[in-house]
Design an enzyme around this catalytic site. Structure first.
Site, PDB file in Angstrom:
ATOM      1  N   GLY A 278       0.814  -1.220   0.000  1.00 43.85           N
ATOM      2  CA  GLY A 278       0.000   0.000   0.000  1.00 43.85           C
ATOM      3  C   GLY A 278       0.838   1.257   0.000  1.00 43.85           C
ATOM      4  CB  CYS A 279       3.683   2.326   2.090  1.00 38.39           C
ATOM      5  SG  CYS A 279       2.776   2.268   3.657  1.00 38.39           S
TER       6      CYS A 279
END
Length: 162
Positions: free
Chosen positions: A52-53
């Site tokens: 996600g990051c």
């Protein structure tokens, strides 16, 4: 750390943005005061080199040119050590400023570290958050619990850039 150790802070439009000076991926100090005269997007994320990051950082990098043209710089803050940030930047070809907040003090000041739900459990951790700070260092907009995917596109729309 328990939930009572972290006071929930929520910044809002018009609030003074908490000042900070943190090391970037090369160990050089980056301070909010260094952006005076320009708007800056400060976003807080849990961990470099996670799916996600990575999606969020790649999306910010892809939008960096348009955001810079609109007078917006980008700073990503995570609790990762500078060595991990350098690896993240280099592996993903990121062209945004990444800074390390090892003790999480800056993220706490922004309300981006504290109690949250993770897979249905109450935990204390980084709350994915984004702040647009004006040229005088005041919060223009504060967004908490943002989604990694699609967030940059939504931010661009909210800022009238799309």
């Amino acid at each position: 750390m328990t939930e009572t150790d972290v006071a929930p802070v929520r910044l809002a439009a018009g609030d003074q943005a908490p000042e900070f000076t943190l090391p970037d991926a090369d160990g050089n100090p980056v301070s909010l005061a260094g952006f005076r005269g320009r708007r800056v997007i400060v976003y807080c994320y849990p961990a470099a080199l996670t799916p996600g990051c990575t999606t969020q950082a790649v999306d910010f990098t892809a939008a960096a040119g348009d955001l810079a043209d609109a007078g917006l710089d980008i700073v990503g803050i995570s609790p990762d050590p500078v060595e991990k940030l350098a690896k993240f930047r280099d592996e993903e070809g990121l062209r945004i400023t990444l800074v390390s907040d090892l003790d999480k003090q800056v993220m706490q000041a922004y309300g981006a570290y504290g109690p949250k739900k993770l897979y249905g459990k109450d935990v204390v951790g980084v709350i994915r958050s984004t702040f647009v700070i004006d040229a005088e260092g005041r919060i223009e907009r504060a967004s908490y619990n943002v989604k990694a995917t699609g967030h940059v596109a939504k931010l661009r729309r909210d800022l009238g850039l799309d």
